[in-house]
Design a protein around this motif. Sequence first.
Motif, PDB file in Angstrom:
ATOM      1  N   ILE A  81      34.505  34.754  39.282  1.00 39.80           N
ATOM      2  CA  ILE A  81      35.548  35.774  39.421  1.00 39.80           C
ATOM      3  C   ILE A  81      35.795  36.025  40.901  1.00 39.80           C
ATOM      4  CG2 ILE A  81      36.180  38.162  38.963  1.00 39.80           C
ATOM      5  CD1 ILE A  81      34.494  38.071  36.466  1.00 39.80           C
ATOM      6  N   LEU A  82      37.052  35.942  41.306  1.00 40.91           N
ATOM      7  CA  LEU A  82      37.431  36.167  42.699  1.00 40.91           C
ATOM      8  C   LEU A  82      38.556  37.188  42.772  1.00 40.91           C
ATOM      9  CD1 LEU A  82      37.480  32.495  44.097  1.00 40.91           C
ATOM     10  CD2 LEU A  82      35.672  34.204  44.368  1.00 40.91           C
ATOM     11  N   LEU A  83      38.536  37.964  43.823  1.00 42.53           N
ATOM     12  CA  LEU A  83      39.599  38.928  44.078  1.00 42.53           C
ATOM     13  C   LEU A  83      40.707  38.275  44.893  1.00 42.53           C
ATOM     14  CD1 LEU A  83      37.461  42.101  44.863  1.00 42.53           C
ATOM     15  CD2 LEU A  83      38.511  41.427  42.698  1.00 42.53           C
ATOM     16  N   PRO A  84      41.882  38.873  44.933  1.00 42.32           N
ATOM     17  CA  PRO A  84      43.022  38.250  45.627  1.00 42.32           C
ATOM     18  C   PRO A  84      42.761  37.912  47.077  1.00 42.32           C
ATOM     19  CG  PRO A  84      43.811  40.019  44.229  1.00 42.32           C
ATOM     20  CD  PRO A  84      42.306  40.087  44.180  1.00 42.32           C
ATOM     21  N   ARG A  85      41.915  38.648  47.763  1.00 37.61           N
ATOM     22  CA  ARG A  85      41.687  38.363  49.178  1.00 37.61           C
ATOM     23  C   ARG A  85      40.992  37.028  49.398  1.00 37.61           C
ATOM     24  NH1 ARG A  85      37.837  42.695  48.388  1.00 37.61           N
ATOM     25  NH2 ARG A  85      35.703  41.881  48.211  1.00 37.61           N
TER      26      ARG A  85
ATOM     27  N   THR B  93      43.948  47.233  34.152  1.00 43.05           N
ATOM     28  CA  THR B  93      44.761  48.356  33.690  1.00 43.05           C
ATOM     29  C   THR B  93      45.368  49.141  34.845  1.00 43.05           C
ATOM     30  OG1 THR B  93      42.730  49.691  33.579  1.00 43.05           O
ATOM     31  CG2 THR B  93      43.473  48.599  31.545  1.00 43.05           C
ATOM     32  N   ASP B  94      44.749  49.060  36.025  1.00 40.24           N
ATOM     33  CA  ASP B  94      45.309  49.750  37.184  1.00 40.24           C
ATOM     34  C   ASP B  94      46.356  48.900  37.923  1.00 40.24           C
ATOM     35  OD1 ASP B  94      43.751  47.833  38.345  1.00 40.24           O
ATOM     36  OD2 ASP B  94      42.440  49.211  39.446  1.00 40.24           O
ATOM     37  N   GLY B  95      46.672  47.707  37.389  1.00 39.78           N
ATOM     38  CA  GLY B  95      47.712  46.874  37.968  1.00 39.78           C
ATOM     39  C   GLY B  95      47.221  45.813  38.927  1.00 39.78           C
ATOM     40  N   ARG B  96      45.983  45.917  39.393  1.00 39.60           N
ATOM     41  CA  ARG B  96      45.479  44.948  40.358  1.00 39.60           C
ATOM     42  C   ARG B  96      45.085  43.641  39.671  1.00 39.60           C
ATOM     43  NH1 ARG B  96      41.154  47.980  44.074  1.00 39.60           N
ATOM     44  NH2 ARG B  96      40.534  48.901  42.066  1.00 39.60           N
ATOM     45  N   LEU B  97      45.141  42.550  40.445  1.00 43.30           N
ATOM     46  CA  LEU B  97      44.872  41.224  39.903  1.00 43.30           C
ATOM     47  C   LEU B  97      43.463  40.768  40.260  1.00 43.30           C
ATOM     48  CD1 LEU B  97      48.195  39.357  40.850  1.00 43.30           C
ATOM     49  CD2 LEU B  97      47.670  40.584  38.739  1.00 43.30           C
ATOM     50  N   TYR B  98      42.964  39.828  39.485  1.00 44.32           N
ATOM     51  CA  TYR B  98      41.777  39.075  39.851  1.00 44.32           C
ATOM     52  C   TYR B  98      41.895  37.697  39.230  1.00 44.32           C
ATOM     53  CZ  TYR B  98      39.867  40.191  35.201  1.00 44.32           C
ATOM     54  OH  TYR B  98      39.683  40.315  33.854  1.00 44.32           O
ATOM     55  N   TYR B  99      41.116  36.762  39.714  1.00 44.25           N
ATOM     56  CA  TYR B  99      41.221  35.368  39.314  1.00 44.25           C
ATOM     57  C   TYR B  99      39.890  34.907  38.735  1.00 44.25           C
ATOM     58  CZ  TYR B  99      45.371  35.429  42.290  1.00 44.25           C
ATOM     59  OH  TYR B  99      46.587  35.730  42.853  1.00 44.25           O
ATOM     60  N   VAL B 100      39.949  34.206  37.603  1.00 43.33           N
ATOM     61  CA  VAL B 100      38.765  33.646  36.965  1.00 43.33           C
ATOM     62  C   VAL B 100      38.867  32.126  37.050  1.00 43.33           C
ATOM     63  CG1 VAL B 100      37.420  33.435  34.853  1.00 43.33           C
ATOM     64  CG2 VAL B 100      38.528  35.613  35.419  1.00 43.33           C
ATOM     65  N   ILE B 101      37.845  31.510  37.631  1.00 40.62           N
ATOM     66  CA  ILE B 101      37.803  30.048  37.799  1.00 40.62           C
ATOM     67  C   ILE B 101      36.775  29.497  36.820  1.00 40.62           C
ATOM     68  CG2 ILE B 101      37.453  28.158  39.422  1.00 40.62           C
ATOM     69  CD1 ILE B 101      37.938  30.219  41.661  1.00 40.62           C
ATOM     70  N   ARG B 102      37.215  28.618  35.936  1.00 42.30           N
ATOM     71  CA  ARG B 102      36.331  27.962  34.972  1.00 42.30           C
ATOM     72  C   ARG B 102      36.373  26.465  35.257  1.00 42.30           C
ATOM     73  NH1 ARG B 102      39.464  31.662  31.947  1.00 42.30           N
ATOM     74  NH2 ARG B 102      38.253  33.413  31.123  1.00 42.30           N
ATOM     75  N   ARG B 103      35.254  25.907  35.642  1.00 38.99           N
ATOM     76  CA  ARG B 103      35.229  24.494  36.001  1.00 38.99           C
ATOM     77  C   ARG B 103      33.821  23.949  35.893  1.00 38.99           C
ATOM     78  NH1 ARG B 103      35.727  24.541  42.647  1.00 38.99           N
ATOM     79  NH2 ARG B 103      34.408  26.379  43.007  1.00 38.99           N
ATOM     80  N   THR B 104      33.735  22.629  35.930  1.00 38.26           N
ATOM     81  CA  THR B 104      32.452  21.948  35.893  1.00 38.26           C
ATOM     82  C   THR B 104      32.143  21.424  37.290  1.00 38.26           C
ATOM     83  OG1 THR B 104      32.765  21.299  33.593  1.00 38.26           O
ATOM     84  CG2 THR B 104      31.128  20.079  34.874  1.00 38.26           C
ATOM     85  N   VAL B 105      31.039  21.850  37.853  1.00 36.50           N
ATOM     86  CA  VAL B 105      30.589  21.403  39.170  1.00 36.50           C
ATOM     87  C   VAL B 105      29.320  20.592  38.969  1.00 36.50           C
ATOM     88  CG1 VAL B 105      29.871  22.086  41.481  1.00 36.50           C
ATOM     89  CG2 VAL B 105      31.586  23.441  40.252  1.00 36.50           C
TER      90      VAL B 105
END
Length: 457
Positions: free
Chosen positions: A180-184, A160-172
């Motif tokens: 969950i990872l941040l843009p950096r 809601t504050d405009g910042r992004l984050y990334y969700v990785i769904r995979r089978t290892v």
Amino acid sequence: MWYHALRNILFPDVRPANAGGEERNAANGQPLYNDGWRGWGVSGHYSNAGVVVSRETALSVPAIWSAVDTICKTLASLPFGIFEQTATGSKPAKSHPVYHLVRLNPAPDLSLYTSYSFKYALFLQACFGDAFVKVHRNGIGRPTNLELLEQDKVTVYQRTDGRLYYVIRRTVGNAYQEEILLPRDILHIKGLTINGLKGEDVVRMQSDNIGTSIASERFGNSYFANGASPSGALVYPQALQQGQREIAERKVSEKYGGTKNTGKIMVLDAGVKFEKFTSNPQEATLNETRNFQVNQSARIFGVPVPMLGQLDNATLNNMETLQTQFVNLTLRPYAIQVEQEFALKLLTENEWRGETHFFRFNFNGLLRGDTKSRSDYYKQALGGPSTGIGWMSPDEVRSLEGLDILPESEGAKVFTLEALLAYQNSQGNGSQEMAEPETDDENETNDTENGTPQASN
């Protein structure tokens, strides 16, 4: 949403990795695209041509394969590395912690790929919309490994504050993971983008054009599988029963159908006649459709048509121009984006803010031109009495051509204005000294009689 609730029912033990602190607060965002369920059901997009289009089926089209392969292998083969600023310019930062990550081995601890294969796969994914790389770091935050991620396994969310984050769904291995990872910690390379946050899915946006290419390929395969010629008709003098008709069709198809049976002689009796339907690939517009789809594929990916093997309009005069346009309009935008993304995510804030270090692709090899063009350019760059002031030294020219520099700094000097003036002064003094003997010799060998010059004997 309902599919997130269903996912929690199906996978009750799944917990986001690293879900602590800021990562835990990222769970309230909305997905920009790809909710993580794209792999369920039909994979791809339906097109008006009647086929399902995905990245895999798109690459089955030779023109698309060639276009994507040309972009990826060209960029992957270019020299790429990290440099540091110096008082006289820049030099490779060989002592920097990420030097070998981008130069030779992006994942030394994981042993996944070489730098070439890493860059090739990175740009291949970017050609279709988005490419994602997870940045592994050590205890002090320095990158240690770069791991390529599959595009359909990553979802971009916006809080809601405009910042992004990334969700990785995979089978290892045998375990399903959600992280969950941040843009950096994500290198995100985008293709064509409308909002700057994500790349547009080429397969979805161009599903009809790509679907037409796939359909034309399948039509051509079926066309040749059925004998590479139009079907004909067996004309019987009397009516056939249903069983007799089916037997005749099956036997004729088995014995004379397909390319392997082309040219076989058909023997007919009992008054049966074979009437062939006259048609050819040109009349069926098969060749025209295929040629048109080559042009469409070239437009979608920004590759000149002659580079895809269609040389109908290619000449020696325009090929070099087309190559320069390909480098400047197609390859360079990808390269600039990678340079900036790597600088922001792999360097410290002091390094990229102070511009003490930077990443760079070397395009000199692609833009060198032919031997004559390079020699003319180097002649002007080196300078000299006939060309004027230079801006390159012999050592710099030798480095561009892959040669060793001259010993004892003999080739480090540039032909400057002072060198040009000194040469002109030396030549001017020499010409004046030689002018007097020429005049005396002329007086000795020629005399004047009644005002008319006469040649002496």
